[in-house]
Design an enzyme around this catalytic site. Structure first.
Site, PDB file in Angstrom:
ATOM      1  N   LYS A 196       0.817  -1.196   0.000  1.00  0.00           N
ATOM      2  CA  LYS A 196       0.000   0.000   0.000  1.00  0.00           C
ATOM      3  C   LYS A 196       0.872   1.276   0.000  1.00  0.00           C
ATOM      4  CE  LYS A 196      -4.136  -1.915   0.043  1.00  0.00           C
ATOM      5  NZ  LYS A 196      -4.076  -3.399   0.029  1.00  0.00           N
TER       6      LYS A 196
HETATM    7  C1  PLP Z   1      -5.382  -4.056   0.867  1.00  0.00           C
HETATM    8  C2  PLP Z   1      -6.851  -3.915   0.921  1.00  0.00           C
HETATM    9  C3  PLP Z   1      -7.607  -4.198   2.070  1.00  0.00           C
HETATM   10  C4  PLP Z   1      -7.039  -4.695   3.364  1.00  0.00           C
HETATM   11  O1  PLP Z   1      -5.963  -5.483   3.230  1.00  0.00           O
HETATM   12  P1  PLP Z   1      -4.939  -5.974   4.352  1.00  0.00           P
HETATM   13  O2  PLP Z   1      -3.964  -6.713   3.504  1.00  0.00           O
HETATM   14  O3  PLP Z   1      -5.717  -6.816   5.280  1.00  0.00           O
HETATM   15  O4  PLP Z   1      -4.314  -4.812   5.040  1.00  0.00           O
HETATM   16  C5  PLP Z   1      -8.975  -3.973   2.022  1.00  0.00           C
HETATM   17  N1  PLP Z   1      -9.566  -3.508   0.926  1.00  0.00           N
HETATM   18  C6  PLP Z   1      -8.884  -3.215  -0.193  1.00  0.00           C
HETATM   19  C7  PLP Z   1      -9.610  -2.656  -1.368  1.00  0.00           C
HETATM   20  C8  PLP Z   1      -7.515  -3.437  -0.248  1.00  0.00           C
HETATM   21  O5  PLP Z   1      -6.848  -3.174  -1.375  1.00  0.00           O
END
Ligand code: PLP
Length: 405
Positions: free
Chosen positions: A186
């Site tokens: 992210k």
């Molecule tokens: C990355 C993501 C999440 C949560 O992901 P984690 O890997 O659990 O931190 C939730 N929704 C979207 C759209 C994502 O891209």
């Protein structure tokens, strides 16, 4: 796109502060931690950077969504309207609180279509959950209007759009609550982590307790805390929060690089009249972590993907329609309700119905869409090479298709 590309001395310094004291947990141990409170500090920086009143860190973005739903009172039998294009975490969180994910079509914003949302509302609808995919956003004014008319909760899954704004406000701070993910890919990473953001004290206090076994955090020490409700353990560690603290201070750099590189690559694709781009709602500012573009037909898009692969320029380009785990077409486990433990009958029936549901409007968009992830470390020379190679592939395919026609 991901903050890990600029991991460095700043992150190491913050982590070392924690390693010096050895207090790896975010709560308690007030004496030995010698004033080092990385999670608390990061929560404060999040409220200041994104302009929300409260922030509760969690162990992941998925945990943040689950926590937000619990704090918002979403539970057994409640329907949550969400898009057919998202990451699996969005429906995992809905299922984890006993609620029912109601998947609906997207539009050319690559997020929830407000019309599709309207048609999906039933007496059981409790929440609308837009997912701001690939850096940009849903039409939040339209969704807010629907929420107001039907007295529904607006929960923003902003996990992929850290730094994007809508009418001057940060994505994730506009609904009743919003979440970011800080997983490894992210815009800001903690390695693993997430946050619930809200302007409601009540939702914040509930989120705080829910992520730590229901502790009210009002005792003189953990042993003296009361437990006004049942919670779970979705805590972030001090080590993870320390990484995030260094990263959030670099967010301005991440965003300006993303915007610069996105714009430069887009200029190449704009030379081809057959290409169109993802729609950003009026008043929206894309975080530019991806450049999402459309070709005229599914056939041409598939041929472009195949040719990019053949020429070795596919890396970093996502054809979500068939290649990735972000679109309903690939979620067999969801459509077959394949779980380890039993779901409620209502949940199971709703999921099995997805097998018979088609999403022609979403298919028509996703089958023509390619998202290019924007690198923070790209040089001008690399962008030029990328732009020239991509446009050469696209022109070649368009020419071949024209000859066949
Ligand atoms: C990355 C993501 C999440 C949560 O992901 P984690 O890997 O659990 O931190 C939730 N929704 C979207 C759209 C994502 O891209």
């Amino acid at each position: 796109m991901p903050g890990f590309e600029l991991f460095g001395d700043e992150e190491r310094k913050e982590v070392n502060d924690v390693l010096e004291t050895g207090i790896l947990m975010r709560y308690g141990f007030d004496g030995p931690r010698k004033g080092v409170w990385k999670a608390k500090e990061l929560e404060k920086e999040i409220t200041e950077t994104f302009g929300c009143t409260y922030a509760q860190l969690t162990s992941s973005g998925t945990a943040a969504l689950t926590t937000a739903m619990a704090a918002l009172g979403i539970g057994a039998g409640d329907e949550v309207i969400m898009p057919s294009f998202t990451f699996v975490a969005s429906f995992e969180a809905v299922l984890s609180v006993g609620a029912i994910p109601v998947l609906v079509d997207i539009d050319e914003t690559l997020t929830l279509s407000p019309d599709a949302v309207r048609s999906a509302i039933t007496a059981k609808t409790k929440c609308i959950m837009p997912v701001h995919m690939c850096g940009s956003m849903a039409d939040l004014d339209a969704l807010k209007q629907i929420c107001a008319e039907h007295k529904l909760i607006l929960l923003e899954d902003a996990c992929q759009s850290i730094g994007g704004t809508y009418k001057g406000k940060s994505l994730g701070t506009i609904g009743d609550a919003g979440t970011f993910s800080f997983d490894f890919v992210k815009t800001i990473t903690c390695a693993e982590g997430g946050v619930v953001m809200t302007n409601s004290k009540e939702i914040y206090v509930k989120s705080d307790g829910y992520t730590d076994h229901g502790h009210d955090h009002l005792g003189v020490d953990r042993g003296a805390d009361l437990h006004p409700f049942i919670g779970y353990n979705y805590r972030i560690s001090e080590l993870h929060a320390a990484v995030g603290l260094a990263q959030i201070r670099k967010l301005g750099t991440f965003l300006s690089l993303q915007k610069k590189h996105n714009k430069a690559l887009r200029a190449y694709l704009e030379q081809i009249p057959e290409i169109s781009f993802r729609v950003v709602p009026e008043g929206g500012d894309d975080s530019c972590s991806f450049l999402s573009w459309f070709l005229p037909t599914e056939e041409i898009t598939k041929a472009v993907v195949a040719e990019m692969k053949a020429q070795g320029v596919l890396a970093g380009n996502f054809y979500w329609f068939v290649n990735n785990w972000h679109y309903i077409s690939k979620w067999d486990h969801l459509k077959h309700a394949t779980t380890l433990n039993a779901l409620s009958e209502t949940q199971k029936t709703a999921l099995l119905k997805l097998k018979e549901t088609s999403f022609p409007a979403s298919d028509a968009i996703m089958s023509r869409c390619i998202s290019t992830a924007i690198g923070l470390l790209w040089t001008d020379e690399q962008i030029k090479e990328k732009g020239e190679k991509m446009t050469a592939v696209i022109r070649k395919v368009l020419q071949e298709q024209a000859q066949h026609a």
